[in-house]
Design a protein around this motif. Structure first.
Motif, PDB file in Angstrom:
ATOM      1  N   LEU A 112      21.558 -30.425  -5.371  1.00 17.31           N
ATOM      2  CA  LEU A 112      20.971 -30.383  -6.714  1.00 17.31           C
ATOM      3  C   LEU A 112      19.639 -31.125  -6.752  1.00 17.31           C
ATOM      4  CD1 LEU A 112      23.870 -30.850  -9.285  1.00 17.31           C
ATOM      5  CD2 LEU A 112      22.209 -28.981  -9.192  1.00 17.31           C
ATOM      6  N   ALA A 113      19.610 -32.276  -6.071  1.00 14.76           N
ATOM      7  CA  ALA A 113      18.371 -33.058  -6.052  1.00 14.76           C
ATOM      8  C   ALA A 113      17.250 -32.234  -5.429  1.00 14.76           C
ATOM      9  CB  ALA A 113      18.578 -34.356  -5.281  1.00 14.76           C
ATOM     10  N   ILE A 114      17.573 -31.458  -4.404  1.00 14.70           N
ATOM     11  CA  ILE A 114      16.559 -30.615  -3.756  1.00 14.70           C
ATOM     12  C   ILE A 114      16.140 -29.476  -4.685  1.00 14.70           C
ATOM     13  CG2 ILE A 114      16.275 -28.880  -1.915  1.00 14.70           C
ATOM     14  CD1 ILE A 114      17.588 -30.811  -0.043  1.00 14.70           C
ATOM     15  N   LEU A 115      17.144 -28.871  -5.306  1.00 14.16           N
ATOM     16  CA  LEU A 115      16.864 -27.720  -6.169  1.00 14.16           C
ATOM     17  C   LEU A 115      16.008 -28.090  -7.373  1.00 14.16           C
ATOM     18  CD1 LEU A 115      20.402 -26.071  -6.141  1.00 14.16           C
ATOM     19  CD2 LEU A 115      18.301 -25.021  -5.268  1.00 14.16           C
ATOM     20  N   LEU A 116      16.195 -29.310  -7.859  1.00 16.67           N
ATOM     21  CA  LEU A 116      15.538 -29.674  -9.119  1.00 16.67           C
ATOM     22  C   LEU A 116      14.195 -30.388  -8.945  1.00 16.67           C
ATOM     23  CD1 LEU A 116      18.678 -30.924 -11.106  1.00 16.67           C
ATOM     24  CD2 LEU A 116      17.547 -28.701 -11.265  1.00 16.67           C
ATOM     25  N   PHE A 172      11.048 -25.595  -1.150  1.00 13.15           N
ATOM     26  CA  PHE A 172      11.616 -26.943  -1.139  1.00 13.15           C
ATOM     27  C   PHE A 172      10.600 -27.995  -1.578  1.00 13.15           C
ATOM     28  CE2 PHE A 172      15.729 -27.323   1.513  1.00 13.15           C
ATOM     29  CZ  PHE A 172      16.290 -26.271   0.816  1.00 13.15           C
ATOM     30  N   PRO A 173      11.124 -29.141  -2.009  1.00 14.11           N
ATOM     31  CA  PRO A 173      10.210 -30.226  -2.420  1.00 14.11           C
ATOM     32  C   PRO A 173       9.550 -30.888  -1.212  1.00 14.11           C
ATOM     33  CG  PRO A 173      12.509 -30.952  -2.507  1.00 14.11           C
ATOM     34  CD  PRO A 173      12.541 -29.491  -2.187  1.00 14.11           C
ATOM     35  N   ASN A 174       8.540 -31.655  -1.482  1.00 14.33           N
ATOM     36  CA  ASN A 174       7.967 -32.482  -0.414  1.00 14.33           C
ATOM     37  C   ASN A 174       8.947 -33.611  -0.132  1.00 14.33           C
ATOM     38  OD1 ASN A 174       5.727 -30.880  -0.344  1.00 14.33           O
ATOM     39  ND2 ASN A 174       4.637 -32.115  -1.868  1.00 14.33           N
ATOM     40  N   PHE A 175       8.915 -34.102   1.094  1.00 15.18           N
ATOM     41  CA  PHE A 175       9.933 -35.052   1.525  1.00 15.18           C
ATOM     42  C   PHE A 175       9.289 -36.429   1.774  1.00 15.18           C
ATOM     43  CE2 PHE A 175      12.475 -37.001   4.933  1.00 15.18           C
ATOM     44  CZ  PHE A 175      13.766 -36.853   4.441  1.00 15.18           C
ATOM     45  N   VAL A 176       9.866 -37.430   1.148  1.00 11.13           N
ATOM     46  CA  VAL A 176       9.368 -38.809   1.371  1.00 11.13           C
ATOM     47  C   VAL A 176      10.548 -39.656   1.821  1.00 11.13           C
ATOM     48  CG1 VAL A 176       8.336 -40.838   0.286  1.00 11.13           C
ATOM     49  CG2 VAL A 176       7.608 -38.559  -0.430  1.00 11.13           C
ATOM     50  N   TRP A 177      10.376 -40.299   2.966  1.00  8.37           N
ATOM     51  CA  TRP A 177      11.461 -41.179   3.449  1.00  8.37           C
ATOM     52  C   TRP A 177      11.050 -42.619   3.148  1.00  8.37           C
ATOM     53  CZ3 TRP A 177      14.910 -39.577   8.076  1.00  8.37           C
ATOM     54  CH2 TRP A 177      15.976 -40.471   8.197  1.00  8.37           C
ATOM     55  N   THR A 178      11.869 -43.305   2.378  1.00  7.59           N
ATOM     56  CA  THR A 178      11.580 -44.723   2.123  1.00  7.59           C
ATOM     57  C   THR A 178      12.612 -45.564   2.886  1.00  7.59           C
ATOM     58  OG1 THR A 178      12.904 -44.582   0.095  1.00  7.59           O
ATOM     59  CG2 THR A 178      10.531 -44.459  -0.165  1.00  7.59           C
ATOM     60  N   ARG A 220      17.282 -33.021  12.583  1.00  3.24           N
ATOM     61  CA  ARG A 220      15.831 -33.218  12.737  1.00  3.24           C
ATOM     62  C   ARG A 220      15.086 -31.893  12.531  1.00  3.24           C
ATOM     63  NH1 ARG A 220      18.402 -37.024  15.490  1.00  3.24           N
ATOM     64  NH2 ARG A 220      17.439 -39.105  15.620  1.00  3.24           N
ATOM     65  N   GLU A 221      15.641 -30.872  13.126  1.00  4.20           N
ATOM     66  CA  GLU A 221      14.989 -29.552  12.959  1.00  4.20           C
ATOM     67  C   GLU A 221      15.013 -29.114  11.502  1.00  4.20           C
ATOM     68  OE1 GLU A 221      15.103 -26.403  16.246  1.00  4.20           O
ATOM     69  OE2 GLU A 221      17.013 -27.475  16.424  1.00  4.20           O
ATOM     70  N   CYS A 222      16.143 -29.393  10.861  1.00  6.50           N
ATOM     71  CA  CYS A 222      16.241 -29.004   9.444  1.00  6.50           C
ATOM     72  C   CYS A 222      15.165 -29.716   8.629  1.00  6.50           C
ATOM     73  CB  CYS A 222      17.625 -29.338   8.888  1.00  6.50           C
ATOM     74  SG  CYS A 222      18.907 -28.283   9.559  1.00  6.50           S
ATOM     75  N   ILE A 223      15.033 -31.015   8.859  1.00  7.23           N
ATOM     76  CA  ILE A 223      14.013 -31.755   8.088  1.00  7.23           C
ATOM     77  C   ILE A 223      12.632 -31.178   8.387  1.00  7.23           C
ATOM     78  CG2 ILE A 223      12.931 -34.009   7.712  1.00  7.23           C
ATOM     79  CD1 ILE A 223      15.668 -35.251   8.496  1.00  7.23           C
ATOM     80  N   TYR A 226      12.500 -27.355   6.857  1.00  6.45           N
ATOM     81  CA  TYR A 226      12.739 -27.029   5.445  1.00  6.45           C
ATOM     82  C   TYR A 226      11.690 -27.599   4.486  1.00  6.45           C
ATOM     83  CZ  TYR A 226      17.542 -25.820   6.871  1.00  6.45           C
ATOM     84  OH  TYR A 226      18.634 -25.285   7.457  1.00  6.45           O
ATOM     85  N   PHE A 227      11.194 -28.789   4.812  1.00  8.14           N
ATOM     86  CA  PHE A 227      10.328 -29.451   3.825  1.00  8.14           C
ATOM     87  C   PHE A 227       8.860 -29.203   4.160  1.00  8.14           C
ATOM     88  CE2 PHE A 227      14.356 -31.724   3.862  1.00  8.14           C
ATOM     89  CZ  PHE A 227      14.688 -31.677   2.520  1.00  8.14           C
ATOM     90  N   PRO A 228       8.078 -28.820   3.162  1.00 10.25           N
ATOM     91  CA  PRO A 228       6.686 -28.465   3.455  1.00 10.25           C
ATOM     92  C   PRO A 228       5.819 -29.643   3.894  1.00 10.25           C
ATOM     93  CG  PRO A 228       7.132 -28.346   1.088  1.00 10.25           C
ATOM     94  CD  PRO A 228       8.437 -28.572   1.753  1.00 10.25           C
ATOM     95  N   SER A 229       6.196 -30.884   3.511  1.00  9.31           N
ATOM     96  CA  SER A 229       5.421 -32.023   4.006  1.00  9.31           C
ATOM     97  C   SER A 229       6.337 -33.239   4.119  1.00  9.31           C
ATOM     98  CB  SER A 229       4.257 -32.337   3.060  1.00  9.31           C
ATOM     99  OG  SER A 229       4.756 -32.968   1.899  1.00  9.31           O
ATOM    100  N   ARG A 230       5.945 -34.183   4.981  1.00 12.76           N
ATOM    101  CA  ARG A 230       6.762 -35.390   5.162  1.00 12.76           C
ATOM    102  C   ARG A 230       5.877 -36.620   5.031  1.00 12.76           C
ATOM    103  NH1 ARG A 230       8.404 -32.023   9.290  1.00 12.76           N
ATOM    104  NH2 ARG A 230       7.152 -32.979  10.935  1.00 12.76           N
TER     105      ARG A 230
END
Ligand code: GTP
Ligand code: MG
Length: 690
Positions: A112-116, A172-178, A220-223, A226-230
């Motif tokens: 849901l977090a990804i979808l929204l 998909f949303p952009n991905f930020v790892w904190t 790792r491949e999924c990340i 799937y995500f357009p930016s990291r």
């Protein structure tokens, strides 16, 4: 919104939307940037979201080891940088809570977090070791939890043209790892690295086959795919261990300086780089649309089905487009109120208001609608507007008739009195009658604002009066038979002239309608084209973003010598390029299509106006009938020539001097054929249809 509210409840392993929160979103017309945070429980997610809201307190923190946030909480705040946007912060329930022990439920929250969201913040503690990546197991299961197209199977692992995870990157949303409480040095093989390089290093793939490597590579491949930016941010501890439980009541100034610095950079990045939330097709999402999305997705999950991006967008488009039709209609109606209050008005006046209101209504519709690919909703609006306009045209005509008839009635009172008194029943009475009659007509003409049927009602009146006039003429003993003949001819000519004026009046109205239709058709084409170009651009942008991301990945794989994977990536890129090409061709197709839609809209307008023309036609028929009846009656009763003589015999006066026309609506008329119009000055041959 002063404080966060629960958006999705998670009770007994089941997800439900919270109606109050949906209602709040439904009232939000601004576009939204949606930032969601996910991650293991008790890792400081809620605290970080409060930072983004610029508040010390808001999302509730828990100081104990027990998980705090349940379900998904939402906080809508004004976007600090994009003034016309709302920043929607979504704080989610911590994943991996041992007490809960329901990883399926966790997986749905993650999906849901990804979808929204338009930016997904994945929050973890310590370092990005294999454990941290493995904790992101949900990312490897996303093909089972999110469908792109309604036709693709939920568990399909192959990336076919129509579905599969190869398309995720587009939506998909952009991905930020904190990373929180990071205590190590950012150094790899003795070389200082940036946070992003650290993330890239942690996501590097292992070469060679074998289950172990496959398992290592999968998340790792999924990340990566799937995500357009990291992006990565590493946060030091915010304060001393002793202060940690009271973090939310601590002053910003008392926090560790290096933590504050990263937190600031993080917030700035989120504010500046997070995109407006879009749905499949690249259409920008407003708060209201987000409300629809939450409802659709959560209800789908609650039913045990897999949320589908395409279906959600289609369902939302239906609701939004209908609302756009209603909004357009409301804009039109309120735009016409002003002129309605002035009825009767001239055709030019009502027409100008109509054109302006029509334009504004279509604009309002275009602003809100999307994916109205066959123009069905636009047509529905055109029909609704045309019908409303037809009603107004009728009301305006009726008002004109009423005003003109009343005026003529008033003006003819003195002459009626004189007839009663036998004033005209004397030799030379005809001349006197004519002079009074002409005077009355002049007074009628001098009266302003009689509306669109002034000539027609006068024509009718004069035709009626000609019977009376002829009676007086025939009875006037001062005139010779020859003179009477000349006067009869004069009267015929005068009536014919008035009939020409009446026809000119009608012709003018029809011409105005033709001009209006042509103008609004041209404007409609313009607005439709702009809209289609914009929608095509949005789609193009979506594809370009995906292509960019894939190209970057390909480069990285190439640099590391992953030839096989690189070849697979090449195929994906090729497929995206083909799609891009197809979109370009689609554009040409669309341009043809939109002309067809515009034509359809124009036909709908004609049909919508049909009832106005039916009404007019029926009125003409009634009028002719009334007149025929009257002539028959007059002939039968001998009204013509039955004139009182000087000795005081009363003139048989026609009481229906100004016949009242019924103006009731023609409810059952099925004939919507529009009249043929001689466009005269436009140079078109008679027969152009309105
Ligand atoms: N060590 C450490 N503690 C933090 C940090 N940020 C917040 N905390 C504290 O950690 C505790 C939990 O913080 P929350 O923000 O509630 O964590 P959460 O991830 O939202 O927790 P759940 O909602 O239970 O999943 C609170 O006492 C916070 O004050 C941090 O960066 N480091
Ligand atoms: Mg929390």
């Amino acid at each position: 919104m002063d404080s966060p509210m629960c958006l999705v409840e998670n009770a007994d392993g089941e997800l439900h939307v919270v109606p109050g929160a949906i209602k709040y979103l439904m009232g939000l017309n601004q576009q939204v940037v949606v930032v969601a945070v996910v991650g293991l429980y008790r890792t400081g997610k809620s605290y970080l979201m409060n930072k983004l809201a610029g508040k010390r307190q808001g999302f509730a923190l828990g100081a104990t080891i027990q998980s705090k946030t349940k379900g998904i909480w939402m906080w809508c705040v004004p976007h600090p940088e994009k003034r016309d946007h709302t920043l929607v912060l979504l704080d989610t329930e911590g994943l991996g809570d041992v007490e809960k022990g329901d990883s399926k439920n966790d997986a749905w929250i993650f999906s849901l977090a990804i979808l929204l969201s338009s930016t997904l913040v994945y929050n973890s503690r310590g370092t990005i070791d294999n454990q941290a990546v493995e904790n992101l197991q949900y990312v490897s299961e996303l093909t089972e939890r999110i469908k792109v197209n309604s036709s693709s199977a939920a568990s399909s692992s192959h990336d076919d043209e129509e579905g599969g995870d190869a398309q995720f990157v587009q939506f998909f949303p952009n991905f930020v790892w904190t990373i929180r409480d990071f205590t190590l040095l950012l150094e790899i093989d003795g070389r200082n690295v940036t946070e992003d390089e650290y993330l890239e290093h942690s996501l590097e793939l292992r070469k060679g086959g074998g289950k172990k490597n496959l398992m290592y590579n999968l998340p790792r491949e999924c990340i990566r795919n799937y995500f357009p930016s990291r992006k990565c941010f590493v946060f030091p501890t915010p304060t001393t261990p002793a202060n940690m439980p009271h973090l939310d009541s601590m002053d910003e100034a008392d926090l560790c300086g290096s933590f504050r610095k990263v937190a600031d950079t993080f917030c700035r990045f989120i504010f500046q780089e997070s995109r407006t939330k879009t749905v499949k097709g690249g259409h920008k999402v407003t708060g209201r649309m987000l409300g629809h999305l939450v409802k659709t997705y959560v209800e789908t999950i609650a039913k045990g089905s897999v949320p589908c991006l395409e279906n959600a967008v289609l369902a939302m488009a239906q609701i939004e487009n209908q609302a756009a039709v209603d909004e357009g209609q409301a804009v039109y109606q309120s735009g016409m109120e002003e002129v309605k209050a002035l009825f009767p008005v001239a055709m030019g006046q009502i027409s100008a208001h109509h054109l302006r209101s029509d334009h504004q209504a279509t604009q309002a519709f275009m602003k809100r609608s999307f994916k109205d690919e066959n123009g069905d909703f636009l047509k529905a609006l055109a029909v609704a507007i045309a019908k409303h306009y037809a009603d107004l045209l009728i009301q305006n005509e009726d008002a004109s008739e009423k005003k003109c008839a009343a005026l003529l009635e008033k003006l003819s009172v003195p002459m009626a009195q004189k007839i009663k008194e036998g004033i005209y029943a004397t030799p030379g009475g005809y001349e006197l009658y004519c002079s009074h009659h002409d005077n009355m007509v002049a007074q009628y003409r001098a009266e302003p604002d009689k509306g669109v049927r002034a000539e027609e009602i006068l024509e009718q009146f004069l035709r009626e009066k000609s019977l009376e006039k002829n009676s007086i003429l025939q009875a006037d003993k001062k005139l010779t038979e020859n003179e009477k003949k000349i006067h009869e001819e004069q009267e015929k000519r005068a009536l014919a002239e008035q009939a020409v004026k009446m026809e000119a009046e009608k012709q003018h109205q029809l011409e105005k309608l033709i001009q209006e239709r042509e103008r609004s058709h041209q404007e409609g084409i313009c607005q439709l084209e702009t809209k289609m170009v914009q929608e095509a651009k949005e789609k193009q942008h979506e594809l370009e973003r995906a292509l960019d991301s894939k190209l970057r990945e390909q480069e990285k794989l190439m640099a590391k010598g992953f030839t096989e994977k690189e070849a697979a990536m090449k195929e994906e890129i090729q497929s995206l390029r083909e799609k891009e090409e197809a979109k370009r061709e689609e554009k040409e197709e669309q341009s043809r299509n939109f002309r067809a839609i515009a034509q359809g809209v124009m036909e709908s307008v004609s049909n919508g106006l049909g009832h106005y023309f039916n009404y007019k036609k029926a009125r003409e028929q009634r009028k002719a009938l009334v007149f025929k009846e009257q002539v028959r009656f007059n002939l039968k009763s001998g009204a013509v020539g039955n004139i009182p003589d000087k000795e005081g015999m009363t003139l048989k006066q026609d009481k229906t001097a100004t016949p009242k026309l019924e103006t009731g609506a023609v409810g059952n008329s099925k004939d919507t054929t529009l009249p043929k119009v001689n466009t005269g000055s436009t140079g078109k041959s008679p027969g152009s249809e309105v």
